[in-house]
Motif scaffolding. Structure first.
Motif, PDB file in Angstrom:
ATOM      1  N   TYR A   3      -4.373  65.607-120.149  1.00 34.86           N
ATOM      2  CA  TYR A   3      -4.055  64.647-119.091  1.00 34.86           C
ATOM      3  C   TYR A   3      -4.897  63.375-119.149  1.00 34.86           C
ATOM      4  CZ  TYR A   3      -1.492  68.506-116.895  1.00 34.86           C
ATOM      5  OH  TYR A   3      -0.606  69.536-116.632  1.00 34.86           O
ATOM      6  N   ASN A   4      -5.986  63.402-119.892  1.00 38.71           N
ATOM      7  CA  ASN A   4      -6.870  62.252-120.057  1.00 38.71           C
ATOM      8  C   ASN A   4      -7.005  61.978-121.549  1.00 38.71           C
ATOM      9  OD1 ASN A   4      -7.658  62.431-117.159  1.00 38.71           O
ATOM     10  ND2 ASN A   4      -8.705  64.287-117.846  1.00 38.71           N
ATOM     11  N   TYR A   8       2.193  64.138-123.303  1.00 33.88           N
ATOM     12  CA  TYR A   8       0.801  64.472-123.014  1.00 33.88           C
ATOM     13  C   TYR A   8       0.032  64.466-124.344  1.00 33.88           C
ATOM     14  CZ  TYR A   8       2.665  65.520-118.429  1.00 33.88           C
ATOM     15  OH  TYR A   8       3.321  65.411-117.229  1.00 33.88           O
ATOM     16  N   HIS A  16       5.893  71.441-115.746  1.00 37.00           N
ATOM     17  CA  HIS A  16       5.555  71.525-114.323  1.00 37.00           C
ATOM     18  C   HIS A  16       6.672  72.123-113.474  1.00 37.00           C
ATOM     19  CE1 HIS A  16       2.362  69.010-115.737  1.00 37.00           C
ATOM     20  NE2 HIS A  16       3.202  68.062-116.058  1.00 37.00           N
ATOM     21  N   CYS A  41      -8.433  69.693-117.555  1.00 37.29           N
ATOM     22  CA  CYS A  41      -8.842  68.741-116.520  1.00 37.29           C
ATOM     23  C   CYS A  41      -7.674  67.841-116.126  1.00 37.29           C
ATOM     24  CB  CYS A  41     -10.001  67.895-117.030  1.00 37.29           C
ATOM     25  SG  CYS A  41     -10.478  66.575-115.904  1.00 37.29           S
ATOM     26  N   CYS A  42      -7.278  67.950-114.858  1.00 36.44           N
ATOM     27  CA  CYS A  42      -6.186  67.120-114.328  1.00 36.44           C
ATOM     28  C   CYS A  42      -6.710  66.437-113.069  1.00 36.44           C
ATOM     29  CB  CYS A  42      -4.969  67.982-114.011  1.00 36.44           C
ATOM     30  SG  CYS A  42      -3.505  67.043-113.508  1.00 36.44           S
ATOM     31  N   LEU A  47      -3.425  62.266-110.641  1.00 37.11           N
ATOM     32  CA  LEU A  47      -2.311  62.752-111.449  1.00 37.11           C
ATOM     33  C   LEU A  47      -1.820  64.113-110.976  1.00 37.11           C
ATOM     34  CD1 LEU A  47      -0.601  62.092-113.990  1.00 37.11           C
ATOM     35  CD2 LEU A  47      -2.265  63.399-115.317  1.00 37.11           C
ATOM     36  N   LYS A  48      -2.735  64.934-110.481  1.00 34.40           N
ATOM     37  CA  LYS A  48      -2.404  66.311-110.118  1.00 34.40           C
ATOM     38  C   LYS A  48      -1.375  66.382-108.998  1.00 34.40           C
ATOM     39  CE  LYS A  48      -3.103  70.865-109.838  1.00 34.40           C
ATOM     40  NZ  LYS A  48      -3.012  71.819-110.958  1.00 34.40           N
ATOM     41  N   LYS A  63       1.155  68.650-110.774  1.00 33.54           N
ATOM     42  CA  LYS A  63       1.007  68.967-112.189  1.00 33.54           C
ATOM     43  C   LYS A  63       0.347  70.344-112.328  1.00 33.54           C
ATOM     44  CE  LYS A  63       2.429  64.990-114.019  1.00 33.54           C
ATOM     45  NZ  LYS A  63       2.975  64.379-112.793  1.00 33.54           N
ATOM     46  N   GLN A  81     -12.689  66.098-113.092  1.00 33.15           N
ATOM     47  CA  GLN A  81     -11.724  66.565-112.084  1.00 33.15           C
ATOM     48  C   GLN A  81     -12.407  66.566-110.713  1.00 33.15           C
ATOM     49  OE1 GLN A  81      -8.853  69.861-113.045  1.00 33.15           O
ATOM     50  NE2 GLN A  81     -10.057  70.938-111.528  1.00 33.15           N
TER      51      GLN A  81
END
Length: 489
Positions: free
Chosen positions: A70-71, A101, A167, A350-351, A355-356, A368, A443
């Motif tokens: 996610y990053n 992703y 998701h 890690c989200c 974004l989560k 997510k 996070q």
């Protein structure tokens, strides 16, 4: 002149092959363990660390992480490896694939994987390796080259990706997967991945036991139908709704299909990932009885052992497969205690908050999937495991020795002469409260917020480098890429 350049004094050494720890000192030279014995002389030793009677665990081999999902990978490699050090993780094996992703591109691994290695190089605080997912027929052809050139010996199948989104429901999986036009990511493809891995085992017989295929076992059709049922009924919300939308028998069915494909293709080295429910593990046990020639390994995450749909702190606990009701958590512990489970991992992904969570924030189907947790892996297993009668030695096997053996990390997984000096010191009598703000991960939340843990990692050493000192990350980014088979050079 001492033969050691570091001695860790006054610890209780935990090994995978003994239930109870043994008082000893650990003598280290050039990043490797040289001596494990009481009373090692320290005259002339450049660095001496007083372990203060704490437990010395083999550094955790966390065989399931997702840096860069996610990053940007370069960013995650820094921050999430710092979180690893907090949890006693000294070797992180992280999943990587083409598609949306991660690097957000398709193509051959010959082009893609060097970019991955470059993004991570020189940025990690702990050692790391990669599992790769063959998403296309071309990727299957590349398996021998990935083994020979890059030391990648483990490969992953996401069994639901062909017909269900990361998701939730999706009608556009081919663009998500970025696979060539005309190709499908389906059971036939999974079969061919297994055949490709088996061909590689035959081509590299000296590595055969360390070349394996891992599977995320959920069934797209079951999940799509049950998601519709849950949404139409409207009586469940949050993590309870998400668990019901991806029911345990979806896992069990996928495990059964995966097992039969392993039997059909003759591939014995199969890893069943993050089994989350009694039905999933029960299916795995049934399949091992049906196909005794397949060397199944069964994985559980610390998240599924610590949290349930009611105790997790909100829908930040959305993950695939889902957190389950308490009865499934208790079932997983039964399987950990009786030896059915082979290793425990974090599935760290890690989200970040922005974004989560979707809009509205409380809609679990818009959130997510995935969360971090490496920083709680060894503390959670020691604290919760000991309460349930799990021996220290079994914890060492579950968190270090077993995954290191399967995944070709020959120089990792034990506090013994000849192994890398990867050590986690644990205070088993320290009660503390989990706060996301205290984590080195970027996070900003955790599903374990407010949980009380009764063990703490105080110090972490990676090849003799102290990367965590009294609970604080210290030192430089000395983590190395572990090309497998890996033995100390």
């Amino acid at each position: 002149m001492s033969t050691h350049d570091l001695v860790i004094k006054n610890v209780r050494v935990v090994t995978h092959d003994a239930d109870d720890p043994a008082p000893a000192d650990i003598g280290i030279a050039a990043g490797r363990i040289v001596t494990v014995a009481p009373g090692i002389p320290v005259d002339g030793v450049p660095e001496v660390v007083d372990g203060k009677g704490r437990l010395a665990f083999p550094g955790v081999v966390d065989a399931h992480q997702h840096w860069g999902i996610y990053n940007p990978l370069a960013d995650d490699t820094v921050s999430e490896s710092r979180a690893c050090a907090q949890g006693g993780v000294t070797s992180a094996i992280t999943y990587m694939r083409t598609g949306q992703y991660y690097l957000n591109k398709g193509g051959d691994y010959a082009d893609f994987f060097p970019e991955v290695l470059e993004a991570a190089q020189g940025r990690a605080h702990v050692d790391y390796a990669f599992h790769l997912a063959p998403m296309s027929s071309r990727h299957i052809e590349e398996i021998p080259d990935l083994i020979e050139r890059h030391g990648v010996t483990s490969f992953k199948i996401f069994m639901f990706y062909g017909g269900h989104g990361l998701h939730g429901r999706s009608s556009d999986q081919s663009s998500f997967l970025m696979i060539p036009e005309g190709e499908r990511y389906d059971y036939a493809h999974f079969e061919f991945v297994m055949r490709g891995a088996q061909a590689a085992r035959e081509r590299f017989p000296e590595l055969a036991d360390e070349i394996s295929v891992s599977l995320h076992c959920e069934t797209a059709e079951i999940m799509t139908a049950y998601t519709r049922l849950v949404e139409e009924a409207g009586d469940l919300t949050g993590l309870a709704a998400y668990s019901a939308s991806r029911p345990p028998h979806s896992e069990g069915l996928a495990v059964s299909i995966a097992a039969y494909l392993a039997h059909e293709t003759g591939l014995p080295t199969i890893n069943l990932l993050h089994l989350s429910s009694r039905k999933a593990v029960d299916a795995a046990v049934r399949m091992s009885r049906a196909f005794p020639h397949i060397d199944f390994r069964r994985e559980v995450t610390v998240g599924h052992l610590l949290a349930d749909i009611d105790t997790a702190s909100g829908i930040g606990g959305k993950v695939n497969p889902p957190l389950r009701p308490r009865e499934d958590v208790e079932a997983l512990w039964e399987y950990v205690l009786d030896g059915t489970v082979d290793w425990v991992v974090s599935d760290h992904a890690c989200c970040r908050d922005e974004l989560k969570f979707g809009d509205p924030r409380d809609d679990v189907f818009l959130a997510k999937s995935g969360f971090g947790g490496a920083e709680y892996l060894l503390p959670g297993m020691v604290g919760e495991g000991r309460k349930r009668g799990l021996s220290y030695g079994r914890i060492a096997a579950l968190t270090s020795w077993n995954p290191a053996r399967r995944y070709g990390l020959r120089g990792k997984g034990a506090i013994a002469p000849g192994y890398d000096a990867d050590v986690a010191l644990v205070d088993a009598d320290h009660t503390w409260t989990v706060r996301a703000a205290d984590s080195e991960s970027t996070q900003e939340y955790t599903p374990f917020e407010g949980f009380e843990l009764t063990a703490r990692v105080t110090d972490t050493f990676v090849r003799g480098h102290r990367v965590l000192s009294d609970g604080k990350v210290t030192g430089s980014q000395i983590g190395r890429y572990l090309s497998r088979p890996y033995a100390h050079d």
